[in-house]
Scaffold this active site. Structure first.
Site, PDB file in Angstrom:
ATOM      1  N   ILE A  21       1.012  -1.258   0.191  1.00  0.00           N
ATOM      2  CA  ILE A  21      -0.134   0.034  -0.076  1.00  0.00           C
ATOM      3  C   ILE A  21       0.791   1.226  -0.005  1.00  0.00           C
ATOM      4  CG2 ILE A  21      -1.826   1.348   1.210  1.00  0.00           C
ATOM      5  CD1 ILE A  21      -2.468  -1.674   2.433  1.00  0.00           C
ATOM      6  N   SER A  43      11.933  -5.291   5.620  1.00  0.00           N
ATOM      7  CA  SER A  43      12.199  -6.677   6.174  1.00  0.00           C
ATOM      8  C   SER A  43      11.056  -7.458   5.404  1.00  0.00           C
ATOM      9  CB  SER A  43      11.820  -6.373   7.508  1.00  0.00           C
ATOM     10  OG  SER A  43      10.507  -5.671   7.835  1.00  0.00           O
ATOM     11  N   SER A 137      -7.197  -0.615  10.093  1.00  0.00           N
ATOM     12  CA  SER A 137      -8.096  -1.538   9.406  1.00  0.00           C
ATOM     13  C   SER A 137      -9.554  -2.015   9.887  1.00  0.00           C
ATOM     14  CB  SER A 137      -7.278  -2.946   9.742  1.00  0.00           C
ATOM     15  OG  SER A 137      -7.868  -4.068   9.350  1.00  0.00           O
ATOM     16  N   ALA A 138     -10.353  -2.669   9.076  1.00  0.00           N
ATOM     17  CA  ALA A 138     -11.643  -2.976   9.301  1.00  0.00           C
ATOM     18  C   ALA A 138     -11.576  -3.872  10.492  1.00  0.00           C
ATOM     19  CB  ALA A 138     -12.140  -3.474   8.125  1.00  0.00           C
ATOM     20  N   TYR A 162      -2.284  -8.768  15.840  1.00  0.00           N
ATOM     21  CA  TYR A 162      -2.261  -8.083  14.837  1.00  0.00           C
ATOM     22  C   TYR A 162      -3.296  -6.893  14.888  1.00  0.00           C
ATOM     23  CZ  TYR A 162      -3.316  -6.041  10.094  1.00  0.00           C
ATOM     24  OH  TYR A 162      -3.661  -5.249   9.169  1.00  0.00           O
ATOM     25  N   LYS A 166      -3.595  -2.614  15.977  1.00  0.00           N
ATOM     26  CA  LYS A 166      -4.442  -1.830  15.091  1.00  0.00           C
ATOM     27  C   LYS A 166      -5.157  -1.098  16.127  1.00  0.00           C
ATOM     28  CE  LYS A 166      -2.719  -2.243  10.853  1.00  0.00           C
ATOM     29  NZ  LYS A 166      -1.559  -1.344  10.480  1.00  0.00           N
ATOM     30  N   ASN A 212      -3.161 -13.974   2.378  1.00  0.00           N
ATOM     31  CA  ASN A 212      -4.494 -13.544   1.978  1.00  0.00           C
ATOM     32  C   ASN A 212      -4.954 -14.211   0.509  1.00  0.00           C
ATOM     33  OD1 ASN A 212      -2.934 -10.974   3.203  1.00  0.00           O
ATOM     34  ND2 ASN A 212      -4.788 -11.363   3.918  1.00  0.00           N
ATOM     35  N   ARG A 305     -11.513 -20.850   8.397  1.00  0.00           N
ATOM     36  CA  ARG A 305     -10.109 -20.671   9.106  1.00  0.00           C
ATOM     37  C   ARG A 305     -10.701 -19.924  10.446  1.00  0.00           C
ATOM     38  NH1 ARG A 305      -6.372 -16.404   5.781  1.00  0.00           N
ATOM     39  NH2 ARG A 305      -8.234 -15.249   6.015  1.00  0.00           N
TER      40      ARG A 305
HETATM   41  N1  UFG Z   1      -9.755 -16.943   2.128  1.00  0.00           N
HETATM   42  C1  UFG Z   1      -9.734 -18.241   1.781  1.00  0.00           C
HETATM   43  N2  UFG Z   1      -8.647 -19.023   1.217  1.00  0.00           N
HETATM   44  C2  UFG Z   1      -7.427 -18.048   1.298  1.00  0.00           C
HETATM   45  C3  UFG Z   1      -7.386 -17.191   1.858  1.00  0.00           C
HETATM   46  C4  UFG Z   1      -8.609 -16.560   2.444  1.00  0.00           C
HETATM   47  O1  UFG Z   1     -11.109 -18.738   1.424  1.00  0.00           O
HETATM   48  O2  UFG Z   1      -6.379 -18.926   1.065  1.00  0.00           O
HETATM   49  C5  UFG Z   1     -11.047 -16.351   2.611  1.00  0.00           C
HETATM   50  C6  UFG Z   1     -11.304 -16.038   4.024  1.00  0.00           C
HETATM   51  O3  UFG Z   1     -11.906 -16.944   4.878  1.00  0.00           O
HETATM   52  C7  UFG Z   1     -11.873 -14.842   3.754  1.00  0.00           C
HETATM   53  C8  UFG Z   1     -11.420 -14.038   2.536  1.00  0.00           C
HETATM   54  O4  UFG Z   1     -11.020 -15.095   1.824  1.00  0.00           O
HETATM   55  O5  UFG Z   1     -13.235 -15.160   3.750  1.00  0.00           O
HETATM   56  C9  UFG Z   1     -10.755 -12.788   2.526  1.00  0.00           C
HETATM   57  O6  UFG Z   1      -9.492 -13.449   3.448  1.00  0.00           O
HETATM   58  P1  UFG Z   1      -8.042 -12.460   3.336  1.00  0.00           P
HETATM   59  O7  UFG Z   1      -7.252 -13.325   4.194  1.00  0.00           O
HETATM   60  O8  UFG Z   1      -7.693 -12.276   2.202  1.00  0.00           O
HETATM   61  O9  UFG Z   1      -8.422 -11.235   4.472  1.00  0.00           O
HETATM   62  P2  UFG Z   1      -9.105 -11.154   5.677  1.00  0.00           P
HETATM   63  O10 UFG Z   1     -10.666 -10.609   5.526  1.00  0.00           O
HETATM   64  O11 UFG Z   1      -9.045 -12.204   6.502  1.00  0.00           O
HETATM   65  O12 UFG Z   1      -8.007  -9.926   6.302  1.00  0.00           O
HETATM   66  C10 UFG Z   1      -7.920  -8.799   5.810  1.00  0.00           C
HETATM   67  C11 UFG Z   1      -6.289  -8.323   5.915  1.00  0.00           C
HETATM   68  C12 UFG Z   1      -6.380  -8.209   7.362  1.00  0.00           C
HETATM   69  C13 UFG Z   1      -7.291  -7.233   8.116  1.00  0.00           C
HETATM   70  C14 UFG Z   1      -8.604  -7.623   8.033  1.00  0.00           C
HETATM   71  C15 UFG Z   1      -9.523  -6.933   8.383  1.00  0.00           C
HETATM   72  O13 UFG Z   1      -5.618  -9.145   5.521  1.00  0.00           O
HETATM   73  O14 UFG Z   1      -4.924  -7.496   7.674  1.00  0.00           O
HETATM   74  O15 UFG Z   1      -8.880  -7.982   6.509  1.00  0.00           O
HETATM   75  O16 UFG Z   1     -11.045  -7.060   8.008  1.00  0.00           O
HETATM   76  F1  UFG Z   1      -6.970  -7.248   9.366  1.00  0.00           F
END
Ligand code: UFG
Length: 351
Positions: A21, A43, A137-138, A162, A166, A212, A305
């Site tokens: 970002i 890093s 973050s949300a 984490y 925030k 992610n 997860r």
């Molecule tokens: N997901 C999968 N498979 C994967 C990875 C994710 O199905 O391999 C799903 C998760 O279950 C979720 C969606 O995809 O439903 C998004 O997951 P991400 O890991 O991409 O993102 P998150 O919403 O879990 O997390 C993000 C940021 C965090 C932040 C959070 C705040 O990565 O830094 O949003 O809402 F804290």
């Protein structure tokens, strides 16, 4: 009230400016005429991003960019940067960001994310700089009671260290303003940033196995991973998979430029959601990405997860009404740009 300054007379210190970002924000700031100083310890980033930034913005704007390889927690190094550049405003991105890792390394996450923020604001104070935009973050909304999320929606207990960092940094910066009303604090709550620069020169470059969704989908699309693991298809959502508000990283970067312009000449604490207002499911992401890359992307359904919420998406009317900012890109744009980056840079910056 802080002093109002023109962009070309404003020096912005960007911590973590070599990251995903941060680097996209640096491009928008340079294109907006700002002077930019990046402090990043590399890093979780590559210095090669600066060549890409130069190519995108051109030599004239790039002349306004200075990079220091340093840890924000290194007080002496940070003080030297302030002595040399007298930044007017700070955008603070630097921090660890892997949710799962934070659960196994809480000390490292608290020490790094909170420690570097305390060092930063203390050095800012010593140098008479009291304007800061923080990368929140949300995640601070936790599992929401109702959607869409507005800035007035309650903060909920975080589900991992984490998220707590925030949460706590928002509180620290708010307390700073209570103690000294000269502080000018903007807390930007990001939803899910994805996509890449439309030039194909910059994008997300996760080290190791991506945590992610979209980086994982992109690596599956290029054949580095066998299949996307879909974490749960039994959520209370239209197709059973998790719903998020994905936002193009360039829109997010422009949100920072809008916040800088808006905070000019003000003081106070203001919170803004940065999202699109639209929820998209995991399966919809896989489908949109398949369209972007031109072939089916294999996936397997896995258990949920832990710590994941069912759905979240933002109400972004405050950012639109106050800062005049609104997301421009849709999911297809995000997947197209992410694929463009991934297919041209299969091994990221170091490839
Ligand atoms: N997901 C999968 N498979 C994967 C990875 C994710 O199905 O391999 C799903 C998760 O279950 C979720 C969606 O995809 O439903 C998004 O997951 P991400 O890991 O991409 O993102 P998150 O919403 O879990 O997390 C993000 C940021 C965090 C932040 C959070 C705040 O990565 O830094 O949003 O809402 F804290």
């Amino acid at each position: 009230m802080s002093e109002k300054i023109a962009a070309q007379d404003t020096c912005v210190l960007v911590t973590g400016g070599a990251g995903f970002i941060g680097s996209h924000t640096v491009v928008e700031l340079l294109q907006g005429g700002y002077r930019v100083v990046v402090v990043d310890d590399l890093s979780n980033a590559s210095a090669k991003v600066f060549d890409r930034i130069r190519t995108i913005v051109g030599d004239e704007a790039a002349a306004n960019l200075t990079f220091y390889e340093a840890d924000v927690n290194d007080r002496a190094a940070l003080s030297k940067v302030f002595d040399e550049h007298q930044p007017d405003r700070v955008i603070h991105f630097a921090g660890y960001k892997a949710v799962g890792e934070s659960v196994s390394k809480p000390i490292e996450y608290y020490a790094n994310n909170i420690g570097n923020t305390l060092t930063l604001v203390d050095v800012m104070r010593e140098h008479g700089c009291t304007s800061i935009i923080f990368s929140s973050s949300a995640t601070v909304y936790g599992d929401p009671d109702s959607l869409p999320l507005t800035e007035k929606s309650p903060k909920k207990p975080a589900t991992n260290p984490y998220g707590w960092t925030k949460w706590m940094i928002e509180q620290i910066l708010t307390d700073l303003h209570t103690a000294d009303p000269a502080w000018n604090v903007v807390l930007l709550r990001y939803f899910n940033p994805i996509g890449a620069h439309p030039s194909g020169l910059m994008g997300e470059d996760p080290k190791g196995i991506p945590n992610n969704l979209v980086p994982y989908v992109a690596q599956t699309a290029i054949g580095k991973r066998d299949a996307v693991h879909v974490f749960g298809n039994d959520y209370d959502t239209p197709d059973g998979t998790g719903v998020r508000d994905y936002i193009h990283v360039v829109d997010l970067a422009r949100g920072h430029a809008a916040a800088l312009a808006w905070m000019n000449g003000r003081s106070g604490v203001e919170v803004f959601n940065l999202g699109t207002g639209t929820g998209t499911s995991v399966l919809q992401i896989i489908e949109a990405f398949s369209k972007a890359c031109g072939h089916e992307i294999p996936y397997v359904i896995e258990p949920r997860r832990s710590g994941d919420v069912t759905a979240n998406y933002a109400d972004c009317s405050k950012a639109r009404e106050l800062m005049g900012w609104e997301a421009q890109f849709d999911i297809d744009d995000m997947c197209r740009d992410s694929w463009n980056w991934q297919s041209h840079n299969p091994d990221g910056y170091e490839g």
